[in-house]
Motif scaffolding. Structure first.
Motif, PDB file in Angstrom:
ATOM      1  N   GLU A   1      27.177  53.181  54.427  1.00 42.38           N
ATOM      2  CA  GLU A   1      26.738  51.944  53.775  1.00 42.38           C
ATOM      3  C   GLU A   1      26.175  52.243  52.392  1.00 42.38           C
ATOM      4  OE1 GLU A   1      24.092  47.954  54.678  1.00 42.38           O
ATOM      5  OE2 GLU A   1      23.492  49.839  55.624  1.00 42.38           O
ATOM      6  N   ALA A   2      25.454  53.342  52.249  1.00 40.27           N
ATOM      7  CA  ALA A   2      24.894  53.720  50.949  1.00 40.27           C
ATOM      8  C   ALA A   2      26.008  53.911  49.923  1.00 40.27           C
ATOM      9  CB  ALA A   2      24.063  54.990  51.070  1.00 40.27           C
ATOM     10  N   VAL A   3      27.058  54.638  50.311  1.00 39.81           N
ATOM     11  CA  VAL A   3      28.173  54.871  49.386  1.00 39.81           C
ATOM     12  C   VAL A   3      28.891  53.557  49.072  1.00 39.81           C
ATOM     13  CG1 VAL A   3      30.407  56.023  49.084  1.00 39.81           C
ATOM     14  CG2 VAL A   3      28.466  57.291  50.034  1.00 39.81           C
ATOM     15  N   ALA A   4      29.135  52.731  50.087  1.00 36.56           N
ATOM     16  CA  ALA A   4      29.831  51.462  49.867  1.00 36.56           C
ATOM     17  C   ALA A   4      29.053  50.552  48.926  1.00 36.56           C
ATOM     18  CB  ALA A   4      30.088  50.768  51.200  1.00 36.56           C
ATOM     19  N   LEU A   5      27.731  50.467  49.113  1.00 39.17           N
ATOM     20  CA  LEU A   5      26.907  49.639  48.234  1.00 39.17           C
ATOM     21  C   LEU A   5      26.935  50.165  46.800  1.00 39.17           C
ATOM     22  CD1 LEU A   5      23.859  49.074  50.594  1.00 39.17           C
ATOM     23  CD2 LEU A   5      25.380  47.282  49.706  1.00 39.17           C
ATOM     24  N   ALA A   6      26.872  51.492  46.657  1.00 43.13           N
ATOM     25  CA  ALA A   6      26.894  52.087  45.321  1.00 43.13           C
ATOM     26  C   ALA A   6      28.246  51.854  44.653  1.00 43.13           C
ATOM     27  CB  ALA A   6      26.580  53.576  45.396  1.00 43.13           C
ATOM     28  N   VAL A   7      29.339  52.020  45.395  1.00 39.85           N
ATOM     29  CA  VAL A   7      30.677  51.792  44.825  1.00 39.85           C
ATOM     30  C   VAL A   7      30.792  50.347  44.340  1.00 39.85           C
ATOM     31  CG1 VAL A   7      33.135  51.617  45.388  1.00 39.85           C
ATOM     32  CG2 VAL A   7      31.843  53.650  46.055  1.00 39.85           C
ATOM     33  N   ALA A   8      30.261  49.398  45.115  1.00 44.44           N
ATOM     34  CA  ALA A   8      30.278  47.993  44.682  1.00 44.44           C
ATOM     35  C   ALA A   8      29.510  47.837  43.369  1.00 44.44           C
ATOM     36  CB  ALA A   8      29.683  47.107  45.771  1.00 44.44           C
ATOM     37  N   ASP A   9      28.363  48.507  43.259  1.00 44.09           N
ATOM     38  CA  ASP A   9      27.590  48.467  42.009  1.00 44.09           C
ATOM     39  C   ASP A   9      28.377  49.091  40.862  1.00 44.09           C
ATOM     40  OD1 ASP A   9      25.485  47.247  43.290  1.00 44.09           O
ATOM     41  OD2 ASP A   9      24.182  49.011  43.291  1.00 44.09           O
ATOM     42  N   PHE A  10      29.003  50.243  41.110  1.00 44.22           N
ATOM     43  CA  PHE A  10      29.772  50.911  40.061  1.00 44.22           C
ATOM     44  C   PHE A  10      30.933  50.031  39.587  1.00 44.22           C
ATOM     45  CE2 PHE A  10      28.383  55.056  42.253  1.00 44.22           C
ATOM     46  CZ  PHE A  10      27.277  55.203  41.415  1.00 44.22           C
ATOM     47  N   ARG A  11      31.592  49.348  40.502  1.00 44.59           N
ATOM     48  CA  ARG A  11      32.731  48.489  40.151  1.00 44.59           C
ATOM     49  C   ARG A  11      32.309  47.314  39.292  1.00 44.59           C
ATOM     50  NH1 ARG A  11      35.814  48.605  46.003  1.00 44.59           N
ATOM     51  NH2 ARG A  11      36.834  50.630  45.684  1.00 44.59           N
ATOM     52  N   GLU A  12      31.056  46.848  39.486  1.00 46.41           N
ATOM     53  CA  GLU A  12      30.552  45.713  38.707  1.00 46.41           C
ATOM     54  C   GLU A  12      29.976  46.124  37.356  1.00 46.41           C
ATOM     55  OE1 GLU A  12      27.724  43.686  41.139  1.00 46.41           O
ATOM     56  OE2 GLU A  12      29.210  43.154  42.665  1.00 46.41           O
ATOM     57  N   ASP A  13      29.783  47.406  37.132  1.00 43.67           N
ATOM     58  CA  ASP A  13      29.153  47.892  35.895  1.00 43.67           C
ATOM     59  C   ASP A  13      30.143  47.839  34.737  1.00 43.67           C
ATOM     60  OD1 ASP A  13      27.860  49.227  33.849  1.00 43.67           O
ATOM     61  OD2 ASP A  13      27.176  50.871  35.125  1.00 43.67           O
ATOM     62  N   PRO A  14      29.881  46.965  33.747  1.00 44.87           N
ATOM     63  CA  PRO A  14      30.820  46.841  32.618  1.00 44.87           C
ATOM     64  C   PRO A  14      30.829  48.068  31.704  1.00 44.87           C
ATOM     65  CG  PRO A  14      28.880  45.486  32.244  1.00 44.87           C
ATOM     66  CD  PRO A  14      28.752  46.069  33.614  1.00 44.87           C
ATOM     67  N   LEU A  15      29.792  48.896  31.762  1.00 42.18           N
ATOM     68  CA  LEU A  15      29.730  50.075  30.898  1.00 42.18           C
ATOM     69  C   LEU A  15      30.467  51.275  31.484  1.00 42.18           C
ATOM     70  CD1 LEU A  15      25.970  49.852  29.867  1.00 42.18           C
ATOM     71  CD2 LEU A  15      27.967  49.023  28.607  1.00 42.18           C
ATOM     72  N   LEU A  16      30.803  51.209  32.751  1.00 42.88           N
ATOM     73  CA  LEU A  16      31.449  52.327  33.431  1.00 42.88           C
ATOM     74  C   LEU A  16      32.956  52.222  33.245  1.00 42.88           C
ATOM     75  CD1 LEU A  16      30.737  54.752  35.270  1.00 42.88           C
ATOM     76  CD2 LEU A  16      31.138  53.247  37.190  1.00 42.88           C
ATOM     77  N   ARG A  17      33.526  53.203  32.528  1.00 42.25           N
ATOM     78  CA  ARG A  17      34.978  53.177  32.275  1.00 42.25           C
ATOM     79  C   ARG A  17      35.758  53.857  33.384  1.00 42.25           C
ATOM     80  NH1 ARG A  17      35.685  55.644  26.491  1.00 42.25           N
ATOM     81  NH2 ARG A  17      34.260  57.109  27.441  1.00 42.25           N
ATOM     82  N   ASP A  18      35.211  54.914  33.941  1.00 43.27           N
ATOM     83  CA  ASP A  18      35.910  55.728  34.932  1.00 43.27           C
ATOM     84  C   ASP A  18      35.373  55.381  36.322  1.00 43.27           C
ATOM     85  OD1 ASP A  18      37.529  57.630  36.042  1.00 43.27           O
ATOM     86  OD2 ASP A  18      36.532  59.351  35.111  1.00 43.27           O
ATOM     87  N   ARG A  19      36.062  54.479  37.020  1.00 41.82           N
ATOM     88  CA  ARG A  19      35.625  54.032  38.340  1.00 41.82           C
ATOM     89  C   ARG A  19      35.883  55.112  39.398  1.00 41.82           C
ATOM     90  NH1 ARG A  19      33.614  50.376  35.662  1.00 41.82           N
ATOM     91  NH2 ARG A  19      34.393  48.277  35.474  1.00 41.82           N
ATOM     92  N   PRO A  20      35.050  55.169  40.450  1.00 44.46           N
ATOM     93  CA  PRO A  20      35.292  56.153  41.511  1.00 44.46           C
ATOM     94  C   PRO A  20      36.573  55.842  42.275  1.00 44.46           C
ATOM     95  CG  PRO A  20      33.394  54.755  42.031  1.00 44.46           C
ATOM     96  CD  PRO A  20      33.845  54.378  40.677  1.00 44.46           C
ATOM     97  N   GLY A  21      37.314  56.895  42.619  1.00 47.97           N
ATOM     98  CA  GLY A  21      38.543  56.747  43.389  1.00 47.97           C
ATOM     99  C   GLY A  21      38.360  57.293  44.794  1.00 47.97           C
TER     100      GLY A  21
END
Length: 132
Positions: free
Chosen positions: A62-82
């Motif tokens: 759940e921790a990783v899933a919540l963080a990935v959701a946050d990363f996907r919403e971050d407009p400053l993050l160009r390189d999304r986790p795969g």
């Protein structure tokens, strides 16, 4: 950052590992399963930049899933986790500091029924530990 596999809340599949006694399963469940932990989840992108998010979760997954959701919403993050991105999950504990002198401990440990039987037993235990 600390990789926190053992310290993180229970992993769902750990409850059913073969060879675990019911008592060990119950002890592990009660110790980890009911707690929500504050975690810092981080990963390093293809440019070598580290990104992290703080989340509250009941499990490592759940921790990783919540963080990935946050990363996907971050407009400053160009390189999304795969799918092969490695995450580091650190469980954040709120440190609490207390200062107390030994004479205060010994005074508190003096025989008394104040606080009822449980407090009386706690005082006895402290006296025994201190050898008084």
């Amino acid at each position: 950052a600390i990789i926190a596999w053992a310290a993180c809340p229970i992993l769902p599949e750990e409850q059913d590992l073969p060879g675990r006694t019911p008592k060990a399963k119950q002890r592990r469940k009660s110790r980890y399963n009911s707690h929500v932990a504050r975690c810092r989840v981080s990963f390093t992108d293809s440019e070598g930049l580290e990104h992290s998010a703080e989340v509250e979760a009941e499990s490592l997954y759940e921790a990783v899933a919540l963080a990935v959701a946050d990363f996907r919403e971050d407009p400053l993050l160009r390189d999304r986790p795969g799918s092969m991105t490695e995450f580091i999950v650190a469980v954040l504990r709120n440190p609490t500091e207390h200062k107390i002198r030994l004479h205060q401990v010994t005074k508190w440990a003096e025989p008394s029924m104040k606080g009822g039987p449980a407090a009386h037993m706690a005082r006895n235990r402290v006296r025994k530990l201190l050898g008084i």
